[in-house]
Design a protein around this motif. Structure first.
Motif, PDB file in Angstrom:
ATOM      1  N   MET A 100      21.253  31.053  52.072  1.00 15.53           N
ATOM      2  CA  MET A 100      22.203  30.918  53.339  1.00 15.53           C
ATOM      3  C   MET A 100      21.506  32.004  54.420  1.00 15.53           C
ATOM      4  O   MET A 100      21.296  31.823  55.359  1.00 15.53           O
ATOM      5  N   TYR A 101      21.141  33.159  53.761  1.00 11.46           N
ATOM      6  CA  TYR A 101      20.573  34.256  54.500  1.00 11.46           C
ATOM      7  C   TYR A 101      19.396  33.898  55.026  1.00 11.46           C
ATOM      8  O   TYR A 101      18.979  34.180  56.210  1.00 11.46           O
ATOM      9  N   GLN A 122      19.372  31.614  58.056  1.00 11.60           N
ATOM     10  CA  GLN A 122      19.645  32.468  59.149  1.00 11.60           C
ATOM     11  C   GLN A 122      18.400  32.829  59.669  1.00 11.60           C
ATOM     12  O   GLN A 122      17.988  32.587  60.954  1.00 11.60           O
ATOM     13  N   GLU A 123      17.524  33.239  58.784  1.00  7.52           N
ATOM     14  CA  GLU A 123      16.235  33.987  59.377  1.00  7.52           C
ATOM     15  C   GLU A 123      15.346  32.900  60.187  1.00  7.52           C
ATOM     16  O   GLU A 123      14.870  33.098  61.194  1.00  7.52           O
ATOM     17  N   GLY A 132      16.255  29.578  60.690  1.00  8.01           N
ATOM     18  CA  GLY A 132      17.001  28.523  61.456  1.00  8.01           C
ATOM     19  C   GLY A 132      17.226  27.321  60.550  1.00  8.01           C
ATOM     20  O   GLY A 132      17.936  26.401  61.256  1.00  8.01           O
ATOM     21  N   MET A 158      19.419  25.066  57.815  1.00  9.43           N
ATOM     22  CA  MET A 158      20.488  25.614  57.193  1.00  9.43           C
ATOM     23  C   MET A 158      20.207  24.717  55.799  1.00  9.43           C
ATOM     24  O   MET A 158      20.013  23.539  55.906  1.00  9.43           O
ATOM     25  N   ARG A 216      29.493  29.284  56.442  1.00  8.20           N
ATOM     26  CA  ARG A 216      28.874  30.342  57.308  1.00  8.20           C
ATOM     27  C   ARG A 216      29.050  31.761  56.629  1.00  8.20           C
ATOM     28  O   ARG A 216      30.274  32.057  55.956  1.00  8.20           O
ATOM     29  N   ARG A 273      26.432  38.687  54.808  1.00  9.32           N
ATOM     30  CA  ARG A 273      25.142  38.779  55.441  1.00  9.32           C
ATOM     31  C   ARG A 273      24.521  39.837  54.868  1.00  9.32           C
ATOM     32  O   ARG A 273      23.366  40.044  54.445  1.00  9.32           O
ATOM     33  N   ARG A 313      21.293  40.033  52.475  1.00  9.07           N
ATOM     34  CA  ARG A 313      19.983  40.668  52.698  1.00  9.07           C
ATOM     35  C   ARG A 313      19.788  41.442  51.755  1.00  9.07           C
ATOM     36  O   ARG A 313      18.587  41.597  51.261  1.00  9.07           O
TER      37      ARG A 313
END
Lengths: 299, 407
Positions: free
Chosen positions: B296-297, B300-301, B303, B305, B334, B340, B344
């Motif tokens: 998921m992280y 986000q990096e 774009g 999903m 989310r 997050r 990370r």
């Protein structure tokens, strides 16, 4: 034919079948598994006797075979699922199964003669009085003898047929696997034959003395052989000697014939070991001179 | 409680304590079959002393058993080291030959009619009722001797049991500890054969330590549990067999111990089947949910999903939601703020490890992903610090991707 012939013959058949298989157990260093198997089949034998009412019916072989299979499963379960160490899995399984067999025997009331003593040393003495095989109205001989003869022939055929495979998988399992001969498969076949032989021998020598025949003659033969075929032949010879000496020793002493045969299996090894060690430390009549002199064994 | 009952049960108790204590060290040396061999090997001693004494004198019998036991131990140690015999064959040879000798003598006496009512046969499968008050002259010294040896050699025995090579390097004589274990085992067997019988004596030295091992992770606890279960099983077996006529004691004790063992193997809170299954499941869920966080992280990096399906994924997502790392907004998952951060951290560890493997271990960049995937879950904060130091706070991983730090 005389009683002595049948008894010695039966003793030899036990010693021969056990010895031939014992050679491979010895080379693979798993003789104690033979001990475990011979103890574990007991509850199977007892339950089959209770249900079928006879000690020499086919059900005894089936029952004992199932018990042996269950024992292998339990050992596997203890080792792999319960993470118990190897020696303890073996020791736990066979003592508990043997205990179950003895408890069943002690609570059994029936016509067939099966008691705690026959587990310990069999009935070879009473062989001439036991059930005979009758063919065309003629009495051939004791049924136990012919059961054992059949077992010996089976073991012999299997060994001749799979000689190469047994040889390779015993001496070098890694190489055997590389050559496409699954060592695991032949290990299982060997253990299967051991349990069959244990059951066939049960009526003659019980379930504990079998180990003597598995270890004694092969170990004696190992001391003086230089290849596998020689070792097998010597094993048969020592098995014959053990049953002859054992028989006459027991008669002289008026003691148990099966135990005395088992004792002589061990004594033969002890004698050979002592003679070789004390007097002839470099002696080997079957080692070819030129092999030694050619320096083949020098590094 | 009647006096006989008191004598029998205290005899059983001493026997169980002695054999479980001695058995623990035989078990830890992974030589449980030695106990089996020794218990068969004392049998000719029992018979010979009967022949010499002419009557069933338990004390003489125990001495005779000890002597043949010592001969058997020496023979096993001697033959076991010979290249043309080896340990396994030495054990089988001593077991079967000694036992056959015993049976030859027993049958000889039976046919002479001199063993008749003596009950020498009870030594084969055991009879607790044959324990007499006089036997305690042997039982108690034997127990005290085993306890003393245990006390004197505790440190050595412990070290050699768990790491034999390290023990030898540290200057402990393995010959001495072998002998101590051998003597303890022999004393235990000689004490126990009357009640257990020679054929099944060994199980009293195998099963209780196996139960102790599965219930504990320290030696002290293991010994205590082994002693407790041995006493429990043998007293239960003795009373049960005494209620039936003609029932030998040994096999019943073994069956009771076997039942306790099965229960312990399944339900033990430390190493039982169920607790190991549960912790394996927990570990699996943790790894799965950390992979979800990571993907998921990364989603986000760049774009994209990631999609989740299957029961393992949903178990992982559930665990993340309860920890507050993931939230569900309008039917979609989310990352929360702390989620997050955790994602990370995982991506950072993964990429740091990949870089470490390529830079410091000389492994090709296309070979490091799988290894990093399994190692990232167990890198602690200290190790992360070390990695950062060794790699000098790098910015890019071997695949030229950013290594994410802080906010």
């Amino acid at each position: 034919m005389s009683d002595a012939f049948w008894i010695i013959g039966t003793g030899f058949l036990v010693a021969a079948s056990c010895g031939l298989l014992g050679v491979f157990l010895l080379l693979k260093k798993v003789t104690m598994i033979g001990d475990a198997i011979s103890h574990s089949v007991l509850p199977g034998i007892v339950i089959a006797v209770m249900l079928s009412g006879s000690l020499s019916s086919i059900w005894v072989f089936i029952g004992a075979g199932l018990a042996g299979f269950v024992a292998v499963l339990i050992i596997d379960l203890l080792k792999n699922k319960f993470k118990l160490q190897n020696d303890a899995s073996l020791g736990l399984t066979f003592t508990v199964m043997f205990a179950l067999g003895v408890v069943l025997i002690s609570s059994y009331v029936g016509d067939v003669h099966i008691d705690q003593e026959c587990v310990l040393y069999g009935e070879i003495t009473f062989l001439p009085l036991s059930e005979s095989v009758v063919w065309n109205g003629k009495e051939l001989g004791p049924k136990t003898f012919f059961n054992l003869l059949g077992n010996f022939v089976l073991v012999g055929i299997m060994l001749i047929f799979f000689f190469k495979e047994f040889k390779v998988s015993s001496f070098d399992p890694g190489f055997s696997a590389l050559s496409g001969i699954g060592p695991h498969r032949y290990h299982l076949l060997l253990l299967g034959l051991v349990s069959l032989t244990t059951v066939a021998s049960f009526e003659a020598v019980g379930s504990i003395l079998v180990v003597s025949f598995l270890v004694g003659p092969p170990l004696a033969a190992y001391q003086i052989s230089r290849n596998l075929s020689q070792m097998l032949v010597f094993t048969l010879g020592f098995g014959l000697l053990a049953s002859i000496f054992g028989y006459f020793f027991a008669l002289k002493l008026n003691s148990s014939i099966s135990a005395s045969m088992a004792l002589f299996s061990g004594i033969i090894f002890a004698l050979i070991y002592l003679i070789k060690g004390l007097f002839l430390s470099n002696w080997n009549p079957f080692m070819k001179r030129d092999v030694v002199e050619s320096g083949f064994f020098e590094p | 409680m009647s006096p006989t009952l008191l004598i029998v049960s205290s005899g059983i108790l001493i026997m169980s304590l002695t054999s479980s204590l001695a058995g623990t060290f035989v078990f830890l040396r992974k030589e449980s079959l030695l106990g089996d061999v020794l218990s068969h090997a004392v049998f000719p001693g029992v018979c010979i002393s009967f022949l010499i004494a002419g009557e069933k004198d338990n004390f003489v019998i125990l001495i005779g058993a000890t002597i043949t036991g010592i001969i058997a131990i020496s023979l096993i140690q001697y033959l076991g080291n010979k290249p043309k015999v080896k340990q396994d064959a030495a054990l089988a040879f001593v077991l079967s030959t000694f036992f056959a000798l015993g049976i030859v003598i027993l049958a000889y006496m039976q046919n002479l009619g001199i063993s008749g009512q003596s009950g020498l046969e009870t030594f084969l499968f055991g009879s607790a009722a044959s324990i007499l008050l006089e036997d305690f002259w042997f039982f108690i010294p034997a127990f005290i001797l085993v306890l003393t040896l245990f006390g004197l050699f505790y440190k050595e025995l412990k070290l050699v049991s768990f790491d034999r090579k390290f023990g030898i390097i540290s200057g402990i004589s393995s010959r001495t500890t072998d002998m101590v274990i051998g003597i303890m085992a022999l004393l235990a067997i000689v004490t126990g054969i009357q009640a257990m019988g020679v054929v099944l004596m060994a199980s009293l030295m195998i099963i209780p330590p196996a139960i102790g091992r599965t219930m504990s992770v320290t030696l002290k606890k293991m010994i205590i549990i082994a002693m407790l279960t041995a006493s429990l099983g043998s007293i239960a077996g003795t009373y049960f067999s005494s209620t039936m006529t003609g029932a030998p004691t040994g096999p019943w004790i073994v069956l009771f111990l076997g039942c306790i063992a099965i229960i312990a193997f399944i339900f033990s809170p430390t190493r039982g089947l169920i607790s190991r299954r549960i912790s394996a499941l927990r570990q699996e869920t943790k790894i799965r949910s950390e992979h979800i966080l990571k993907s998921m992280y990364k989603g986000q990096e760049d774009g994209k999903m990631p999609e989740f399906k299957g029961s393992k994924d949903s178990r992982g997502l559930n665990s993340l939601r309860t920890k507050g790392l993931v939230e569900r907004v309008e039917g979609r998952f989310r990352l929360t703020e702390s989620g997050r951060e955790e994602g990370r951290r995982l991506v950072r560890l993964h990429r740091l490890w990949e870089l470490y493997l390529t830079k410091k271990m000389g492994i090709q960049a296309d070979h490091v992903h799988e290894d990093a995937d399994s190692v990232e879950h167990i890198i602690s904060g200290d190790v992360e610090e070390l990695l950062l130091e060794v790699l000098d706070h790098p910015q890019k991983d071997p695949h030229d991707q950013e290594i994410p730090y802080g906010k």
